[in-house]
Design a protein around this motif. Sequence first.
Motif, PDB file in Angstrom:
ATOM      1  N   ARG A   1       9.068   7.197  -3.985  1.00 33.08           N
ATOM      2  CA  ARG A   1       9.246   6.522  -3.254  1.00 33.08           C
ATOM      3  C   ARG A   1      10.269   6.033  -3.415  1.00 33.08           C
TER       4      ARG A   1
ATOM      5  N   PHE B   1       8.164   1.254   1.173  1.00 33.60           N
ATOM      6  CA  PHE B   1       8.534   2.435   0.213  1.00 33.60           C
ATOM      7  C   PHE B   1       9.229   3.181   1.624  1.00 33.60           C
ATOM      8  N   LYS B   2      10.047   4.280   0.832  1.00 31.89           N
ATOM      9  CA  LYS B   2      10.382   4.617   1.818  1.00 31.89           C
ATOM     10  C   LYS B   2      10.727   6.223   1.105  1.00 31.89           C
ATOM     11  N   VAL B   3      10.650   7.368   1.590  1.00 30.28           N
ATOM     12  CA  VAL B   3      10.106   8.389   1.448  1.00 30.28           C
ATOM     13  C   VAL B   3      11.385   9.145   0.558  1.00 30.28           C
TER      14      VAL B   3
END
Length: 643
Positions: free
Chosen positions: A478, A487-489
């Motif tokens: 992340r 959070f970003k993937v």
Amino acid sequence: MLSTTMAVVGAMLPTALPAWASYQHDQLVNSAEYKQTHGHWQVVNLPSELNSNAMHLALLPTGKVLMVAGSGNNQDNFNAFQAGKIDVLKTVVLDPVTLEAKLVPTPADLFCAGHATLAKGNLLVAGGTSGYELLDGKVTKPAGPMLIHNENPDDKPRVIKKGTKFTSKTGKVYVSVQEVTIQPAEKIDYGEGKVKITHSTQTVFVEAEQVDNSYLTKDLEQYEIEGLTGADAENIYGQGGPMTLEKQDFRGIDDSYEFNPWTEQYERVGSMQYARWYPTLAQLPPAQTGSSILAVSGLDNTGEIIQGLNEVYNPQTKTWSAGPEQYFPTYPALVLMGSGELFYSGSNAGYGPEDKGREPGIWDIPTNTFRKVPGLRQQNMLETSATVLLPPTKGQNEVQSQRVMVLGGGEIGDKDGSTSRTDIIDLTWPEPRFVPGPDLPAATRYPIVVNLPNDEVLVTGGSEKYRGRGNSDHHHARLYDPTTNSFKVVADEVVGRNYHSGGLLLPDGRVLVFGSDPLFADKDNTQPGTFEHRLEIFSPPYLFQGKRPSLDEGPTELKLGGKATFKSGDADRIQTARLIPPSSTTHVTNVEQRSIAMTVTHRQGAVELGIPENPNLLLPGWYMLFVADESGTPSAARWVQVS
Ligand code: CU
């Protein structure tokens, strides 16, 4: 010395998938669109002769990466080293761009040492291993700690060699397993014939000379030391016991070294006062202490946790002296604050009693006071957690925000409990307290956390269970964005990583991750695990956005509080500038990483950068200077020195 180029293997699958699904996955993760949004992982295999169980990694100001294994948590290596085979101890220097690597001689078993980057660019490495753990039922010879006393103030320091015999009054012989030095007694003369003599002491670990349970003793006894006669034998003696067959913990060494990045060699420097295994080497406020380093905690040469006796390394004299007394468990995360205090987040690597030194707080060194801070959730799950001083709020040019994040962690020891908790504390508040951050995608021990030059934070690796038990390694990297607090993937890492792993930012903006030391190889925990030798390099999405800004010309030395002008064909695009130091990491603990903002003023074909003046924020030393455009695409780093 061995020098060779490594083979690079493309993205592979974390787990076996049917052929068609596997083909589709490959197509996806290698597509330009996917890389632009999710970044890309590349698995790197070193040639087998360069594989090592490295668990200490440092970026050097030469741009190369130092990988230190020592005996690498491998009892056979340790035994071979004890038998005189020095080349089982491993250190590798890796060029992360050309992927060339070579072995360099390792002078001592630096497995589980502490390390800190010095202002001049050398890496201080202190402590390591003088004995491996022996679990219950594995100890065959009665053994225990021996305290050596010296009552003679007019003596000289004496080396007591490994293998020295200690004989009890009843004639039982125990043998020392390590070399130690005993100092003369201390004499204080108060005048008028009044003299106070304090005998000196030194611990050493001994074991019975043979496998024989009649050597077991509960009592504290006095021992004669081999080779001492007459007055010496009166003044210098051992006091040992109990001698038992109980479990033995790892034991430390007191050696310390500076690794010189330019000669690529270790130089022996002064020994610590105490042997340490799992110490943290924390940076002290440079203005007050001349860029000194504080060694904190660790197991001593008998396997006992050190009870708050810390010590300070002076890089000018290359010697150690007593530091402020404060107890912490092993590998405590201690981050230097802008105020000059040390912030202890509570993150640690486990050894020590459950109810002592586990609460986070702010340690003021000059007054040696420790002020606890509230709000951190699940304080019983701080072992194997990660701590990071967060980058400045995205895109902003203000000086470092002094916000610290604690991520994941688990219960003490080999237990199932682990957490997805992240909590954040802003140390600029008058009464700082932790507030909840966003959860990790799963409960995670050993998260690898790396600051990026676009003010995001990579979180990768880790496992749900202790040392990856039950095949519980995660594959879900992340990016944390401090501005949106979310959070970003990004692309999944291929290699799972648990205990003895970590990661570092590279000067080109990529991230190198390494290590993993699973207890078992299979889901049912029946086959012994093996150390993970594959490295993996993450290229964040910002490396797939087109042309990167660059700095063309400018100074290599920056002055605290000063300004520096860099010519750049991209001057108009440049929005932010960050100074990120080369740092070192072990056991997912990196107390050195920080990202410091500089102000940016646009000039004709150039940018003028304003350098913060606080040396506790911007410690004198080497830095990677990154600039980034409005979309956060960073330049490659230029190396500069701050003084
Ligand atoms: Cu370890």
